[in-house]
Motif scaffolding. Structure first.
Motif, mmCIF file in Angstrom:
data_model
loop_
_atom_site.group_PDB
_atom_site.id
_atom_site.type_symbol
_atom_site.label_atom_id
_atom_site.label_comp_id
_atom_site.label_asym_id
_atom_site.label_seq_id
_atom_site.Cartn_x
_atom_site.Cartn_y
_atom_site.Cartn_z
ATOM 1 N N ALA A 1 15.534 6.951 -30.926
ATOM 2 C CA ALA A 1 16.905 7.314 -31.610
ATOM 3 C C ALA A 1 16.824 8.874 -32.294
ATOM 4 C CB ALA A 1 16.941 6.223 -32.300
ATOM 5 N N VAL A 2 16.126 8.572 -33.155
ATOM 6 C CA VAL A 2 15.588 10.237 -34.037
ATOM 7 C C VAL A 2 15.500 11.271 -32.925
ATOM 8 C CG1 VAL A 2 14.589 11.569 -35.697
ATOM 9 C CG2 VAL A 2 15.180 9.032 -35.943
ATOM 10 N N ALA A 3 14.501 11.105 -32.823
ATOM 11 C CA ALA A 3 14.424 11.912 -31.248
ATOM 12 C C ALA A 3 15.635 12.623 -30.280
ATOM 13 C CB ALA A 3 12.518 12.105 -30.429
ATOM 14 N N GLY A 4 16.341 11.422 -29.970
ATOM 15 C CA GLY A 4 17.383 11.699 -28.825
ATOM 16 C C GLY A 4 18.459 12.740 -29.705
ATOM 17 N N ARG A 5 18.437 12.026 -31.019
ATOM 18 C CA ARG A 5 18.854 13.420 -31.617
ATOM 19 C C ARG A 5 18.864 14.557 -32.012
ATOM 20 N NH1 ARG A 5 23.952 10.005 -33.238
ATOM 21 N NH2 ARG A 5 23.804 7.594 -33.268
ATOM 22 N N ALA A 6 18.123 14.566 -32.193
ATOM 23 C CA ALA A 6 17.429 15.834 -32.785
ATOM 24 C C ALA A 6 16.614 16.697 -31.806
ATOM 25 C CB ALA A 6 15.432 15.701 -32.932
ATOM 26 N N GLY A 7 16.509 16.290 -30.605
ATOM 27 C CA GLY A 7 16.128 17.205 -28.820
ATOM 28 C C GLY A 7 18.006 17.446 -28.505
ATOM 29 N N CYS A 8 18.965 16.981 -28.777
ATOM 30 C CA CYS A 8 20.101 17.223 -28.936
ATOM 31 C C CYS A 8 20.439 18.198 -29.368
ATOM 32 C CB CYS A 8 21.103 15.691 -28.532
ATOM 33 S SG CYS A 8 22.477 16.063 -27.951
ATOM 34 N N ASP A 9 20.499 18.151 -30.692
ATOM 35 C CA ASP A 9 21.184 18.465 -31.726
ATOM 36 C C ASP A 9 20.519 20.007 -31.898
ATOM 37 O OD1 ASP A 9 23.071 16.506 -32.388
ATOM 38 O OD2 ASP A 9 22.414 15.806 -33.360
ATOM 39 N N ASN A 10 19.781 19.965 -31.268
ATOM 40 C CA ASN A 10 18.831 20.987 -31.991
ATOM 41 C C ASN A 10 18.154 22.120 -30.607
ATOM 42 O OD1 ASN A 10 18.928 20.211 -34.467
ATOM 43 N ND2 ASN A 10 16.911 19.458 -34.729
ATOM 44 N N GLU A 11 18.850 21.781 -29.659
ATOM 45 C CA GLU A 11 18.455 21.967 -28.164
ATOM 46 C C GLU A 11 17.014 21.487 -27.642
ATOM 47 O OE1 GLU A 11 20.448 25.506 -27.398
ATOM 48 O OE2 GLU A 11 21.905 24.620 -27.401
ATOM 49 N N LEU A 12 16.490 20.883 -28.653
ATOM 50 C CA LEU A 12 14.923 20.591 -28.365
ATOM 51 C C LEU A 12 14.042 20.081 -26.555
ATOM 52 C CD1 LEU A 12 12.759 19.839 -31.487
ATOM 53 C CD2 LEU A 12 12.744 22.186 -29.980
ATOM 54 N N GLY A 13 15.793 19.224 -26.549
ATOM 55 C CA GLY A 13 15.088 18.335 -25.610
ATOM 56 C C GLY A 13 14.273 17.412 -25.698
ATOM 57 N N LEU A 14 14.457 16.248 -25.293
ATOM 58 C CA LEU A 14 13.577 15.426 -25.395
ATOM 59 C C LEU A 14 12.258 14.990 -25.813
ATOM 60 C CD1 LEU A 14 14.414 12.197 -26.870
ATOM 61 C CD2 LEU A 14 14.154 11.221 -24.251
ATOM 62 N N GLY A 15 11.547 16.297 -24.917
ATOM 63 C CA GLY A 15 10.145 15.688 -24.995
ATOM 64 C C GLY A 15 9.490 16.174 -25.660
ATOM 65 N N TRP A 16 10.659 17.790 -26.318
ATOM 66 C CA TRP A 16 9.672 18.360 -27.775
ATOM 67 C C TRP A 16 9.930 17.379 -29.120
ATOM 68 C CZ3 TRP A 16 9.921 24.444 -26.584
ATOM 69 C CH2 TRP A 16 8.866 24.528 -25.692
ATOM 70 N N ALA A 17 11.513 17.318 -28.922
ATOM 71 C CA ALA A 17 11.530 16.851 -29.983
ATOM 72 C C ALA A 17 10.963 15.401 -30.698
ATOM 73 C CB ALA A 17 13.223 16.165 -29.830
ATOM 74 N N LEU A 18 10.779 14.428 -29.114
ATOM 75 C CA LEU A 18 9.735 13.222 -29.792
ATOM 76 C C LEU A 18 8.873 13.725 -30.310
ATOM 77 C CD1 LEU A 18 9.522 10.507 -30.110
ATOM 78 C CD2 LEU A 18 8.863 10.018 -27.341
ATOM 79 N N GLY A 19 8.335 14.752 -29.740
ATOM 80 C CA GLY A 19 6.622 15.430 -29.850
ATOM 81 C C GLY A 19 6.765 15.458 -31.447
ATOM 82 N N GLN A 20 7.762 16.688 -31.831
ATOM 83 C CA GLN A 20 7.972 16.491 -32.531
ATOM 84 C C GLN A 20 7.784 15.617 -34.409
ATOM 85 O OE1 GLN A 20 11.748 18.102 -34.247
ATOM 86 N NE2 GLN A 20 10.925 20.987 -34.870
ATOM 87 N N TYR A 21 9.042 14.972 -34.242
ATOM 88 C CA TYR A 21 9.107 13.319 -34.735
ATOM 89 C C TYR A 21 7.637 12.916 -34.858
ATOM 90 C CZ TYR A 21 10.352 9.043 -35.772
ATOM 91 O OH TYR A 21 10.664 7.619 -36.922
ATOM 92 N N MET A 22 6.339 13.007 -34.408
ATOM 93 C CA MET A 22 5.088 11.917 -34.301
ATOM 94 C C MET A 22 4.414 12.781 -34.760
ATOM 95 S SD MET A 22 4.960 11.276 -30.124
ATOM 96 C CE MET A 22 3.440 10.516 -30.673
#
Length: 318
Positions: A142-163
């Motif tokens: 849920a968090v990575a999806g929103r961050a990946g979308c809003d910050n244009e990170l994409g899902l993979g990097w957003a999930l890595g950043q969250y972890m």
């Protein structure tokens, strides 16, 4: 009664003149105890999978030595069978230039990093309504999806950043986290409705979809630079072969040269899409390695490591 065929007058030829498929120099060579991994791989018969394994090793090592692009695309079973650490090592060594996951692979990778375990007993939990209801896994997507979308990170990097922010107790086991820290492109390609996190109400399909779409477009950039590169399809039978084919089409549509592209499919059994959409349609050369991930991938890793070590030894001597 049918009479036996009279074989008198049968035409024969000299054995040495006959074309043959197997030669004595291709036979396997038993080794004495204490042989190195590299010696063992080179002792395998130069037939079928023994030949294919050497070919993949040589292609990967040459790509590494020449700085060409090697991509690993993996399904969830590769993570579940304990093979993530081999790909993590390839990231750290600079062998892999990108990693591509389906949703299941990302989920198993996250759970191993956070909880040190993954892969629930579906049969035992399905009838009670508990299957797929782990809170932390859904929260992460849920968090990575929103961050990946809003910050244009994409899902993979957003999930890595969250972890990374979670300070996962078993973070060293995470391919996602290794890719994020190394800033290696890491893309996740979700098929909505197929993963356990899609059942949770706070996981936004629009955000997941947009973040995954950004990942697809990032993957198109990676694939556009894969002239003479290598695509390793590891255990994905449907989703990632289809994603790869579309990325190849985009790259070619924009005029990028993908000549010399080598593709490898490694799975427990031969599947239609991985054979046609990975090995045949897009590739200059396609190689099939059929067998268990937990044996083949460590074996390939060891073979590559032995050859890279030899490269490095020769370079230092020069």
């Amino acid at each position: 009664m049918i009479k036996p065929f009279d074989l008198q007058g049968l035409k024969t030829y000299d054995l040495q003149s006959r074309p043959s498929k197997v030669f004595v120099e291709e036979l396997g060579k038993p080794l004495l105890p204490g042989a190195t991994v590299g010696e063992w791989v080179d002792s395998l018969p130069t037939q079928l999978a023994g030949k294919s394994l050497r070919q993949v090793r040589d292609h990967v090592c040459q790509a590494y030595d020449q700085g060409r692009t090697v991509v690993a695309a993996l399904g969830g079973h590769v993570i579940k069978t304990g093979c993530g650490p081999y790909l993590i090592d390839w990231i750290r060594r600079g062998v892999l230039k990108a990693v591509v996951l389906n949703g299941a692979a990302a989920i198993h990778d996250f759970e191993l990093a956070l909880a040190g375990k993954t892969s629930e007993d579906v049969g035992a939990s399905l009838h009670s309504g508990k299957f797929g209801m782990a809170r932390e896994t859904a929260d992460a997507f849920a968090v990575a999806g929103r961050a990946g979308c809003d910050n244009e990170l994409g899902l993979g990097w957003a999930l890595g950043q969250y972890m990374e922010g979670l300070d996962c107790p078993h973070g060293d086991s995470s391919l996602l986290l290794a890719a994020w820290k190394a800033k290696v492109p890491c893309t996740i390609h979700v098929a909505l409705g197929t993963d356990i996190v899609h059942m949770h109400p706070h996981v936004c399909g629009a955000s997941l979809g947009e973040a995954s779409m950004l990942d697809f477009r990032r993957l198109c950039t990676v694939v556009s630079g894969m002239q003479n590169g290598i695509w390793l399809n590891l255990g994905s039978a449907v989703v990632l072969p289809e994603v790869f084919l579309k990325a190849v089409s985009v790259a070619r549509n924009f005029g990028h040269n993908l000549d010399g592209l080598i593709t490898v499919n490694m799975d427990k059994q031969v599947q239609y899409r991985s054979r046609v959409n990975v090995l045949e349609r897009p590739a200059t050369e396609g190689i099939e390695l059929t067998g268990h991930h937990e044996i083949l991938l460590p074996l390939l890793h060891a073979a590559v490591a032995a050859r890279i070590s030899l490269f490095n030894t020769v370079a230092r001597a020069a």
